[in-house]
Design a protein around this motif. Sequence first.
Motif, PDB file in Angstrom:
ATOM      1  N   ARG A   1       9.958  15.100   4.197  1.00  0.00           N
ATOM      2  CA  ARG A   1      10.305  14.854   2.802  1.00  0.00           C
ATOM      3  C   ARG A   1       9.046  14.754   1.936  1.00  0.00           C
ATOM      4  NH1 ARG A   1      15.030  10.189   3.371  1.00  0.00           N
ATOM      5  NH2 ARG A   1      16.084  11.173   5.156  1.00  0.00           N
ATOM      6  N   ASP A   2       9.204  15.093   0.674  1.00  0.00           N
ATOM      7  CA  ASP A   2       8.125  14.989  -0.292  1.00  0.00           C
ATOM      8  C   ASP A   2       8.065  13.546  -0.799  1.00  0.00           C
ATOM      9  OD1 ASP A   2       6.295  15.165  -2.296  1.00  0.00           O
ATOM     10  OD2 ASP A   2       7.370  16.668  -3.480  1.00  0.00           O
ATOM     11  N   PRO A   3       7.000  12.819  -0.468  1.00  0.00           N
ATOM     12  CA  PRO A   3       6.948  11.390  -0.830  1.00  0.00           C
ATOM     13  C   PRO A   3       6.296  11.109  -2.177  1.00  0.00           C
ATOM     14  CG  PRO A   3       5.122  11.900   0.601  1.00  0.00           C
ATOM     15  CD  PRO A   3       5.855  13.207   0.376  1.00  0.00           C
ATOM     16  N   ALA A   4       5.890  12.156  -2.907  1.00  0.00           N
ATOM     17  CA  ALA A   4       5.034  11.955  -4.079  1.00  0.00           C
ATOM     18  C   ALA A   4       5.630  10.989  -5.091  1.00  0.00           C
ATOM     19  CB  ALA A   4       4.744  13.307  -4.731  1.00  0.00           C
ATOM     20  N   ARG A   5       6.947  11.053  -5.291  1.00  0.00           N
ATOM     21  CA  ARG A   5       7.568  10.205  -6.306  1.00  0.00           C
ATOM     22  C   ARG A   5       8.345   9.030  -5.725  1.00  0.00           C
ATOM     23  NH1 ARG A   5       9.920  14.653 -10.700  1.00  0.00           N
ATOM     24  NH2 ARG A   5       7.889  15.656 -11.132  1.00  0.00           N
ATOM     25  N   MET A   6       8.180   8.781  -4.441  1.00  0.00           N
ATOM     26  CA  MET A   6       8.911   7.680  -3.810  1.00  0.00           C
ATOM     27  C   MET A   6       8.248   6.345  -4.092  1.00  0.00           C
ATOM     28  SD  MET A   6       9.999   8.979  -0.022  1.00  0.00           S
ATOM     29  CE  MET A   6      11.018  10.432   0.250  1.00  0.00           C
ATOM     30  N   ASP A   7       9.057   5.335  -4.409  1.00  0.00           N
ATOM     31  CA  ASP A   7       8.535   3.977  -4.481  1.00  0.00           C
ATOM     32  C   ASP A   7       8.706   3.323  -3.108  1.00  0.00           C
ATOM     33  OD1 ASP A   7      11.252   3.471  -4.270  1.00  0.00           O
ATOM     34  OD2 ASP A   7      11.465   2.629  -6.277  1.00  0.00           O
ATOM     35  N   ALA A   8       8.408   2.031  -3.015  1.00  0.00           N
ATOM     36  CA  ALA A   8       8.445   1.347  -1.721  1.00  0.00           C
ATOM     37  C   ALA A   8       9.839   1.392  -1.097  1.00  0.00           C
ATOM     38  CB  ALA A   8       7.984  -0.097  -1.883  1.00  0.00           C
ATOM     39  N   ASP A   9      10.878   1.175  -1.907  1.00  0.00           N
ATOM     40  CA  ASP A   9      12.230   1.189  -1.355  1.00  0.00           C
ATOM     41  C   ASP A   9      12.645   2.595  -0.932  1.00  0.00           C
ATOM     42  OD1 ASP A   9      12.487  -1.519  -1.652  1.00  0.00           O
ATOM     43  OD2 ASP A   9      13.606  -1.411  -3.545  1.00  0.00           O
TER      44      ASP A   9
ATOM     45  N   ASP B   1       0.848  -1.192   0.000  1.00  0.00           N
ATOM     46  CA  ASP B   1       0.000   0.000   0.000  1.00  0.00           C
ATOM     47  C   ASP B   1       0.885   1.245   0.000  1.00  0.00           C
ATOM     48  OD1 ASP B   1      -1.937   1.910   0.277  1.00  0.00           O
ATOM     49  OD2 ASP B   1      -2.917   0.988   2.013  1.00  0.00           O
ATOM     50  N   VAL B   2       1.443   1.554  -1.146  1.00  0.00           N
ATOM     51  CA  VAL B   2       2.390   2.666  -1.253  1.00  0.00           C
ATOM     52  C   VAL B   2       1.698   4.000  -1.033  1.00  0.00           C
ATOM     53  CG1 VAL B   2       3.968   3.866  -2.825  1.00  0.00           C
ATOM     54  CG2 VAL B   2       3.940   1.370  -2.736  1.00  0.00           C
ATOM     55  N   GLU B   3       0.465   4.152  -1.496  1.00  0.00           N
ATOM     56  CA  GLU B   3      -0.225   5.433  -1.360  1.00  0.00           C
ATOM     57  C   GLU B   3      -0.421   5.815   0.111  1.00  0.00           C
ATOM     58  OE1 GLU B   3      -0.913   7.726  -3.603  1.00  0.00           O
ATOM     59  OE2 GLU B   3       0.221   6.414  -4.940  1.00  0.00           O
ATOM     60  N   ASN B   4      -0.876   4.870   0.921  1.00  0.00           N
ATOM     61  CA  ASN B   4      -1.038   5.172   2.338  1.00  0.00           C
ATOM     62  C   ASN B   4       0.309   5.375   3.029  1.00  0.00           C
ATOM     63  OD1 ASN B   4      -3.774   5.458   3.127  1.00  0.00           O
ATOM     64  ND2 ASN B   4      -4.107   3.272   2.804  1.00  0.00           N
ATOM     65  N   ALA B   5       1.314   4.644   2.582  1.00  0.00           N
ATOM     66  CA  ALA B   5       2.655   4.836   3.147  1.00  0.00           C
ATOM     67  C   ALA B   5       3.166   6.241   2.838  1.00  0.00           C
ATOM     68  CB  ALA B   5       3.614   3.790   2.592  1.00  0.00           C
ATOM     69  N   ARG B   6       2.894   6.722   1.623  1.00  0.00           N
ATOM     70  CA  ARG B   6       3.296   8.088   1.284  1.00  0.00           C
ATOM     71  C   ARG B   6       2.608   9.106   2.188  1.00  0.00           C
ATOM     72  NH1 ARG B   6       2.695   7.192  -5.243  1.00  0.00           N
ATOM     73  NH2 ARG B   6       4.826   6.414  -5.636  1.00  0.00           N
ATOM     74  N   ARG B   7       1.314   8.897   2.422  1.00  0.00           N
ATOM     75  CA  ARG B   7       0.593   9.832   3.292  1.00  0.00           C
ATOM     76  C   ARG B   7       1.107   9.761   4.728  1.00  0.00           C
ATOM     77  NH1 ARG B   7      -3.826   8.708  -0.346  1.00  0.00           N
ATOM     78  NH2 ARG B   7      -4.352   6.789   0.747  1.00  0.00           N
ATOM     79  N   ARG B   8       1.481   8.578   5.171  1.00  0.00           N
ATOM     80  CA  ARG B   8       1.905   8.387   6.560  1.00  0.00           C
ATOM     81  C   ARG B   8       3.308   8.939   6.820  1.00  0.00           C
ATOM     82  NH1 ARG B   8      -1.317   6.114  10.824  1.00  0.00           N
ATOM     83  NH2 ARG B   8       0.100   5.934  12.611  1.00  0.00           N
ATOM     84  N   LEU B   9       4.116   9.062   5.784  1.00  0.00           N
ATOM     85  CA  LEU B   9       5.501   9.482   5.967  1.00  0.00           C
ATOM     86  C   LEU B   9       5.608  10.846   6.647  1.00  0.00           C
ATOM     87  CD1 LEU B   9       8.467   8.662   5.410  1.00  0.00           C
ATOM     88  CD2 LEU B   9       8.311   9.997   3.291  1.00  0.00           C
ATOM     89  N   SER B  10       4.621  11.698   6.458  1.00  0.00           N
ATOM     90  CA  SER B  10       4.669  13.029   7.070  1.00  0.00           C
ATOM     91  C   SER B  10       4.688  12.969   8.595  1.00  0.00           C
ATOM     92  CB  SER B  10       3.472  13.865   6.615  1.00  0.00           C
ATOM     93  OG  SER B  10       2.251  13.281   7.058  1.00  0.00           O
ATOM     94  N   HIS B  11       4.298  11.831   9.179  1.00  0.00           N
ATOM     95  CA  HIS B  11       4.368  11.670  10.633  1.00  0.00           C
ATOM     96  C   HIS B  11       5.804  11.496  11.100  1.00  0.00           C
ATOM     97  CE1 HIS B  11      -0.065  10.534  11.396  1.00  0.00           C
ATOM     98  NE2 HIS B  11       0.038  11.024  10.170  1.00  0.00           N
ATOM     99  N   LEU B  12       6.706  11.179  10.174  1.00  0.00           N
ATOM    100  CA  LEU B  12       8.101  10.929  10.532  1.00  0.00           C
ATOM    101  C   LEU B  12       9.062  12.010  10.060  1.00  0.00           C
ATOM    102  CD1 LEU B  12       8.397   7.095   9.821  1.00  0.00           C
ATOM    103  CD2 LEU B  12       8.713   8.204  12.037  1.00  0.00           C
ATOM    104  N   CYS B  13       8.809  12.580   8.895  1.00  0.00           N
ATOM    105  CA  CYS B  13       9.744  13.565   8.354  1.00  0.00           C
ATOM    106  C   CYS B  13       9.032  14.467   7.359  1.00  0.00           C
ATOM    107  CB  CYS B  13      10.936  12.879   7.697  1.00  0.00           C
ATOM    108  SG  CYS B  13      10.515  11.874   6.254  1.00  0.00           S
TER     109      CYS B  13
END
Length: 307
Positions: free
Chosen positions: A126-134, A112-124
Amino acid sequence: MRASEGRALGLLAGVALDGVFGDPRRGHPVALFGRAAGAAERRVYGDSRARGVLYAAALVGGVAAGGVAVERVARGDVARVGVTALATWAVLGGTSLGREGLAMARFLEAGDVENARRRLSHLCARDPARMDADGLARATVESVAENTSDAAVAPLMWGAVAGVPGLLAYRAVNTLDAMVGYRSARYERFGWAAARLDDVANWVPARLTGLLTVACAPRTDAWRVLRRDGGEHPSPNAGRCEAAFAGALGVRLGGTNSYGGRVERRPEMGDGRAPEVADVRRAVRLSRAVTVCAAVVCAGAAWWRRA
């Protein structure tokens, strides 16, 4: 009971409270401080270092003075242990950090990459829009490594050194850095004092975090990578934590990061492969081990002080 012994027991009790309950869901003292700091900024903001120095000094000094008053009012062994425990619980974020890391792990493991991208803001930030799973895995591992110092080791160290005032003042410094310490056009000068104060407050804790990571991960490359790569990071402190984690986990951290359109290229740390999804849980386990080790070390240091 000596004051130093009460401080040590209070630190351990606060770590236990954080381990059981995590951050308070409502009325968190740090959130309340953040709102007060935001209101103060709206009143005193000016594009100058002088205003930023006064802003940071007034807020951090006020919080430290409040901690001194609380310790003076708390009379008796139970009260001293209790106020230190509550202050420690209020400023620690180790359990919440681990929970956020595990939340990222669950999303990534489920694809679930989309939810992981949204959740990343709780940690840092960074702009997650173009990040893949790795890419999300790397960002999570690096954030867990860096924040192990900010969320756990640093407050425990300052609590051991200065009790309740140290605990509260450290969290105030760290919160102000998160609010105004970014190098944006608005905060380039006004946030300078908060950013530099945070660098100073974290200088020793970051290096302690690196050493504790080495101790918690024997028979790894953590010590070698810490010594070789720890100073390559643009931050004077974050690199020590990330380099130690990279060596301990056998991965390679660093690279290109995007922050709201601003791109930073950071030196790579470690000799291993790029982080993968499975490394997120490993980083959380290591962070928890470092936190426990820091609690023992800092409580021990407080216990043996002649205060």
